[in-house]
Design a protein around this motif. Structure first.
Motif, PDB file in Angstrom:
ATOM      1  N   MET A   1     -36.271   6.650  -8.582  1.00 48.56           N
ATOM      2  CA  MET A   1     -35.439   5.601  -7.441  1.00 48.56           C
ATOM      3  C   MET A   1     -34.719   6.866  -6.514  1.00 48.56           C
ATOM      4  O   MET A   1     -34.026   7.777  -7.165  1.00 48.56           O
ATOM      5  N   LYS A   2     -34.857   6.771  -5.365  1.00 47.25           N
ATOM      6  CA  LYS A   2     -33.989   7.647  -4.329  1.00 47.25           C
ATOM      7  C   LYS A   2     -32.798   7.318  -4.131  1.00 47.25           C
ATOM      8  O   LYS A   2     -32.723   6.150  -3.548  1.00 47.25           O
ATOM      9  N   GLN A  45     -35.697   7.044   3.611  1.00 47.75           N
ATOM     10  CA  GLN A  45     -36.011   5.747   2.957  1.00 47.75           C
ATOM     11  C   GLN A  45     -35.466   5.816   1.606  1.00 47.75           C
ATOM     12  O   GLN A  45     -36.225   5.851   0.465  1.00 47.75           O
ATOM     13  N   ASP A  47     -33.506   4.551  -1.697  1.00 43.75           N
ATOM     14  CA  ASP A  47     -33.699   3.158  -2.652  1.00 43.75           C
ATOM     15  C   ASP A  47     -32.128   2.795  -2.350  1.00 43.75           C
ATOM     16  O   ASP A  47     -31.725   1.565  -1.994  1.00 43.75           O
ATOM     17  N   SER A  73     -34.045  -2.880   3.809  1.00 47.36           N
ATOM     18  CA  SER A  73     -34.510  -2.862   2.508  1.00 47.36           C
ATOM     19  C   SER A  73     -33.443  -1.934   1.692  1.00 47.36           C
ATOM     20  O   SER A  73     -33.628  -1.975   0.623  1.00 47.36           O
ATOM     21  N   ILE A  74     -32.886  -1.018   2.351  1.00 46.90           N
ATOM     22  CA  ILE A  74     -32.115   0.004   1.820  1.00 46.90           C
ATOM     23  C   ILE A  74     -30.716  -0.537   1.210  1.00 46.90           C
ATOM     24  O   ILE A  74     -30.063  -1.426   2.049  1.00 46.90           O
ATOM     25  N   GLN A  75     -30.555  -0.461   0.011  1.00 48.53           N
ATOM     26  CA  GLN A  75     -29.347  -1.257  -0.804  1.00 48.53           C
ATOM     27  C   GLN A  75     -28.130  -0.217  -0.619  1.00 48.53           C
ATOM     28  O   GLN A  75     -28.110   1.198  -0.767  1.00 48.53           O
ATOM     29  N   THR A 117     -30.547  -2.280  -7.956  1.00 48.35           N
ATOM     30  CA  THR A 117     -32.049  -2.219  -7.465  1.00 48.35           C
ATOM     31  C   THR A 117     -33.013  -3.268  -8.222  1.00 48.35           C
ATOM     32  O   THR A 117     -33.913  -3.483  -7.739  1.00 48.35           O
TER      33      THR A 117
END
Length: 205
Positions: A1-2, A45, A47, A73-75, A117
């Motif tokens: 997870m980034k 990008q 996460d 899409s990024i939280q 996530t």
């Protein structure tokens, strides 16, 4: 997870990078010192973005709006010392999916990031207590079963856990949640939890 960490305090940013970087499933891809840098680094990008609120050049609220517009899409997890009602509401309105206090233990913070996530909106219990604005809608518009689901969502239970308690399938819980959100004209689980605690507080003598 980034993960992308955004904080204008170098000590906070470096500490979070070090501590969260020790988690096997986390990869801290960068540390931004303001909201503008955060928007630029989102080209990588991540996460999840851990976003401070008050920063120079561009604050966390405005940065969150831009990121959610450009990279939906990024939280975004707001991570701040502030728990005043105005900041909480502005953060959620900007599109943030979570709101945690910097005082949270690192283990809890990591767990909440993972929950985010997996589709669970995260709102610190202490943060919920600060939201006191009355609401016009009434839970009377829901059935008894729907009200029970709202209560369990407000307690932080997942769809699976709700289904286990009420003997319902995950699909049924998802469908009922969609109906509840539509009836109350709310967007997601976070708003539903806030709605529930608002009503509960308003009922207190």
């Amino acid at each position: 997870m980034k993960l992308l960490i955004v904080d204008d305090d170098p000590l906070v940013g470096q500490s979070l990078q070090l501590l969260l970087g020790k988690e096997e499933d986390f990869d801290v891809i960068g540390v931004a010192v303001n909201g503008q840098e955060a928007v630029e680094l989102c080209l990588q990008q991540p996460d999840v973005v851990l976003m401070d609120i008050q920063m120079p050049v561009m604050g966390g609220i405005e940065s969150t709006k831009m990121i959610k517009k450009e990279f939906p899409s990024i939280q975004i997890m707001m991570l701040t010392t502030f728990r005043d009602e105005k900041n909480i509401r502005l953060a959620l309105q900007a599109g943030a999916e979570g709101y945690l206090l910097k005082s949270a233990p690192i283990d809890n913070m990591a767990a909440q990031i993972r929950a985010l996530t997996s589709g669970t909106n995260v709102l610190d219990p202490d943060v919920l207590k600060t939201i006191i604005e009355p609401t016009r809608e009434a839970l009377e518009g829901l059935t008894g079963r729907e009200t029970g689901i709202v209560e369990l969502v407000a307690q932080g239970l997942s769809n699976k856990e709700i289904g286990e308690q009420l003997y319902l399938s995950d699909g049924t819980v998802r469908n009922m949640l969609s109906i509840i959100l539509d009836k109350l004209e709310l967007r997601d689980r976070t708003q539903l939890a806030i709605y529930y605690w608002q009503r509960k507080r308003n009922m207190l003598p």
